[in-house]
Design a protein around this motif. Structure first.
Motif, PDB file in Angstrom:
ATOM      1  N   MET A  11       0.811  -1.347  -0.133  1.00  0.00           N
ATOM      2  CA  MET A  11      -0.022   0.161  -0.050  1.00  0.00           C
ATOM      3  C   MET A  11       0.805   1.296  -0.160  1.00  0.00           C
ATOM      4  N   LYS A  12       1.885   1.184   0.783  1.00  0.00           N
ATOM      5  CA  LYS A  12       2.886   2.280   0.936  1.00  0.00           C
ATOM      6  C   LYS A  12       3.620   2.803  -0.538  1.00  0.00           C
ATOM      7  N   GLN A  13       3.932   1.558  -1.076  1.00  0.00           N
ATOM      8  CA  GLN A  13       4.721   1.710  -2.319  1.00  0.00           C
ATOM      9  C   GLN A  13       3.764   2.117  -3.408  1.00  0.00           C
ATOM     10  N   GLY A  32       9.017  14.814   1.952  1.00  0.00           N
ATOM     11  CA  GLY A  32       8.490  14.443   3.368  1.00  0.00           C
ATOM     12  C   GLY A  32       9.463  13.503   3.881  1.00  0.00           C
ATOM     13  N   THR A  33       9.186  12.981   5.067  1.00  0.00           N
ATOM     14  CA  THR A  33      10.021  12.076   5.822  1.00  0.00           C
ATOM     15  C   THR A  33       9.225  10.620   6.043  1.00  0.00           C
ATOM     16  N   GLY A  34       9.592   9.586   6.063  1.00  0.00           N
ATOM     17  CA  GLY A  34       9.018   8.462   6.586  1.00  0.00           C
ATOM     18  C   GLY A  34       9.312   7.046   5.518  1.00  0.00           C
ATOM     19  N   SER A  35       8.595   6.241   5.742  1.00  0.00           N
ATOM     20  CA  SER A  35       8.859   4.936   4.961  1.00  0.00           C
ATOM     21  C   SER A  35       7.868   5.058   3.613  1.00  0.00           C
ATOM     22  N   THR A  36       6.631   5.665   3.534  1.00  0.00           N
ATOM     23  CA  THR A  36       6.026   6.057   2.556  1.00  0.00           C
ATOM     24  C   THR A  36       6.419   7.164   1.488  1.00  0.00           C
ATOM     25  N   THR A  37       6.908   8.262   2.151  1.00  0.00           N
ATOM     26  CA  THR A  37       7.511   9.186   1.225  1.00  0.00           C
ATOM     27  C   THR A  37       8.848   8.748   0.595  1.00  0.00           C
ATOM     28  N   ILE A  89       4.852  16.593  -0.689  1.00  0.00           N
ATOM     29  CA  ILE A  89       4.424  15.078  -0.398  1.00  0.00           C
ATOM     30  C   ILE A  89       4.817  14.703   0.718  1.00  0.00           C
ATOM     31  N   ASP A  90       3.894  14.295   1.912  1.00  0.00           N
ATOM     32  CA  ASP A  90       4.587  13.917   3.122  1.00  0.00           C
ATOM     33  C   ASP A  90       3.630  12.819   3.612  1.00  0.00           C
ATOM     34  N   GLY A  91       4.063  11.877   4.454  1.00  0.00           N
ATOM     35  CA  GLY A  91       3.274  11.008   5.261  1.00  0.00           C
ATOM     36  C   GLY A  91       2.615  11.426   6.367  1.00  0.00           C
ATOM     37  N   ALA A  92       1.941  10.691   7.120  1.00  0.00           N
ATOM     38  CA  ALA A  92       1.049  10.935   8.430  1.00  0.00           C
ATOM     39  C   ALA A  92       0.945   9.526   9.149  1.00  0.00           C
ATOM     40  N   ASP A  93       0.974  10.027  10.435  1.00  0.00           N
ATOM     41  CA  ASP A  93       0.432   8.927  11.582  1.00  0.00           C
ATOM     42  C   ASP A  93      -0.961   8.758  11.727  1.00  0.00           C
ATOM     43  N   GLU A  94      -1.611   9.874  11.770  1.00  0.00           N
ATOM     44  CA  GLU A  94      -3.163   9.591  11.699  1.00  0.00           C
ATOM     45  C   GLU A  94      -3.901  10.726  10.789  1.00  0.00           C
ATOM     46  N   ILE A 102      -2.031  13.915  12.430  1.00  0.00           N
ATOM     47  CA  ILE A 102      -1.005  13.953  13.532  1.00  0.00           C
ATOM     48  C   ILE A 102       0.310  13.310  12.564  1.00  0.00           C
ATOM     49  N   LYS A 103       1.468  14.112  12.819  1.00  0.00           N
ATOM     50  CA  LYS A 103       2.594  13.485  12.202  1.00  0.00           C
ATOM     51  C   LYS A 103       3.726  13.585  13.328  1.00  0.00           C
ATOM     52  N   GLY A 104       5.137  13.162  12.921  1.00  0.00           N
ATOM     53  CA  GLY A 104       6.009  13.244  13.848  1.00  0.00           C
ATOM     54  C   GLY A 104       6.510  11.972  14.246  1.00  0.00           C
ATOM     55  N   GLY A 105       5.936  10.525  13.624  1.00  0.00           N
ATOM     56  CA  GLY A 105       6.288   9.450  14.083  1.00  0.00           C
ATOM     57  C   GLY A 105       7.989   9.286  13.926  1.00  0.00           C
ATOM     58  N   GLY A 106       8.470  10.122  12.683  1.00  0.00           N
ATOM     59  CA  GLY A 106       9.771   9.951  12.539  1.00  0.00           C
ATOM     60  C   GLY A 106      10.578  11.307  13.308  1.00  0.00           C
ATOM     61  N   ALA A 107       9.763  11.890  14.114  1.00  0.00           N
ATOM     62  CA  ALA A 107      10.442  13.080  14.875  1.00  0.00           C
ATOM     63  C   ALA A 107      10.979  14.035  13.910  1.00  0.00           C
ATOM     64  N   ALA A 108      10.222  14.014  12.906  1.00  0.00           N
ATOM     65  CA  ALA A 108      10.915  15.148  11.728  1.00  0.00           C
ATOM     66  C   ALA A 108       9.746  16.326  11.702  1.00  0.00           C
ATOM     67  N   HIS A 109       8.499  16.237  12.396  1.00  0.00           N
ATOM     68  CA  HIS A 109       7.442  17.142  12.294  1.00  0.00           C
ATOM     69  C   HIS A 109       7.682  18.782  12.314  1.00  0.00           C
ATOM     70  N   THR A 110       8.715  18.899  13.040  1.00  0.00           N
ATOM     71  CA  THR A 110       8.993  20.497  13.074  1.00  0.00           C
ATOM     72  C   THR A 110       9.418  21.087  11.379  1.00  0.00           C
ATOM     73  N   ARG A 111      10.412  20.183  10.927  1.00  0.00           N
ATOM     74  CA  ARG A 111      10.880  20.681   9.580  1.00  0.00           C
ATOM     75  C   ARG A 111       9.597  20.354   8.415  1.00  0.00           C
ATOM     76  N   GLU A 112       8.992  19.212   8.849  1.00  0.00           N
ATOM     77  CA  GLU A 112       7.843  19.015   7.770  1.00  0.00           C
ATOM     78  C   GLU A 112       6.769  20.163   8.057  1.00  0.00           C
ATOM     79  N   LYS A 113       6.684  20.633   9.233  1.00  0.00           N
ATOM     80  CA  LYS A 113       5.658  21.683   9.217  1.00  0.00           C
ATOM     81  C   LYS A 113       5.783  22.772   8.429  1.00  0.00           C
TER      82      LYS A 113
HETATM   83  C1  5RP Z   1       7.852  11.459  10.094  1.00  0.00           C
HETATM   84  C2  5RP Z   1       6.633  11.528   9.951  1.00  0.00           C
HETATM   85  C3  5RP Z   1       5.990  10.794   8.921  1.00  0.00           C
HETATM   86  O1  5RP Z   1       5.578  11.233   7.764  1.00  0.00           O
HETATM   87  C4  5RP Z   1       4.904   9.834   9.419  1.00  0.00           C
HETATM   88  O2  5RP Z   1       5.473   8.885  10.787  1.00  0.00           O
HETATM   89  C5  5RP Z   1       4.443   8.427   8.640  1.00  0.00           C
HETATM   90  O3  5RP Z   1       5.556   7.637   8.308  1.00  0.00           O
HETATM   91  P1  5RP Z   1       5.363   6.493   7.425  1.00  0.00           P
HETATM   92  O4  5RP Z   1       5.395   6.715   6.015  1.00  0.00           O
HETATM   93  O5  5RP Z   1       6.756   5.510   7.557  1.00  0.00           O
HETATM   94  O6  5RP Z   1       4.345   5.537   8.220  1.00  0.00           O
HETATM   95  O7  5RP Z   1       5.723  12.376  10.325  1.00  0.00           O
HETATM   96  O8  5RP Z   1       8.088  12.753  11.342  1.00  0.00           O
END
Ligand code: 5RP
Length: 236
Positions: A11-13, A32-37, A89-94, A102-113
């Motif tokens: 799904m992520k791919q 963006g940051t994370g496994s999807t982006t 283009i960026d991912g999200a946690d919820e 809600i973002k920041g699962g990768g602790a990158a939400h400050t720059r992402e925002k």
């Molecule tokens: C990083 C993020 C990511 O975009 C978020 O955690 C989603 O990650 P993944 O695509 O790996 O599920 O906010 O700070």
């Protein structure tokens, strides 16, 4: 790869690729940051290499996305050198039904925002497990805090009814350190009924750099799903 083996990866791919296909030649692109982006960055690199896409520059949202962009041959720039971002283009946690995140699962939400809010078009890429009726249902709110303020910020968060937990590293003793050299407190709230106000309230605590609630920011949410054993992408 068989869907049964790893449907979430598939799904992520698919959704990562679908977002990369939207990018037009000549664009300034927030990465963006994370496994999807990570898949989006890879497919952008593929499109550049094949010549189908030309003259894009990326603005990375983290050390991770910078490294990936270099690996896949995407030229990079900084916010000092540009006056706009065409698409991020960026991912999200919820993701809630109003496209609040809600973002920041990768602790990158400050720059992402910073990057995602600057973009003329912000596309969120998620697998269907990230959809919730209300923010905070399954994911804590990440709050980036300068290290000397950890205790007073944690106390202020408790006063707001949150349960703070310092994020600890994996394969590293001690806390996660962000790209800015700060720490992250993950905050569980029983019920986030007003994400607009909670975002502001958290950011008003002295010592907080930024929190992971993104409101009124996403233009399109692309959702990767597996239906009848096949990956599909739908748009919210
Ligand atoms: C990083 C993020 C990511 O975009 C978020 O955690 C989603 O990650 P993944 O695509 O790996 O599920 O906010 O700070």
């Amino acid at each position: 790869m068989s869907v049964a083996a790893d449907p979430v990866k598939l799904m992520k791919q698919e959704v990562g690729k679908a977002a990369a296909e939207i990018v037009k030649s000549g664009s300034i692109v927030g990465l963006g940051t994370g496994s999807t982006t990570a898949y989006t960055i890879q497919y952008l690199g593929d499109r550049l290499k094949s010549g189908e896409l030309k003259d894009i520059v990326g603005v990375p949202t983290s050390f991770q996305s910078e490294v990936l962009a270099k690996q896949y041959g995407i030229p990079l720039t900084t916010l000092d050198a540009i006056d706009h971002i065409d698409i991020a283009i960026d991912g999200a946690d919820e993701v809630d039904p109003h496209k609040n995140l809600i973002k920041g699962g990768g602790a990158a939400h400050t720059r992402e925002k910073v990057v995602d809010y600057l973009a003329a078009q912000f596309i969120v890429v998620v697998d269907s497990s990230k959809l919730v009726d209300r923010l905070g249902s399954s994911f804590a709110v990440p709050v980036e805090v300068i290290p000397m303020a950890l205790t007073p910020v944690s106390n202020a968060i408790k006063e707001l009814g949150g349960i703070p937990e310092l994020r600890m590293g994996l394969k590293k003793a001690g806390p996660v350190i962000t790209d800015q050299g700060n720490m992250v407190i993950d905050v569980r709230f029983d019920n986030i009924s007003d994400p607009v106000n909670l975002e502001k309230t958290l950011n008003n605590i002295p010592g907080v750099l930024e929190n992971g609630i993104f409101v009124n920011c996403a233009d399109v949410v692309l959702i990767g799903e597996v239906i009848d054993g096949k990956p599909v992408v739908r748009r919210m």
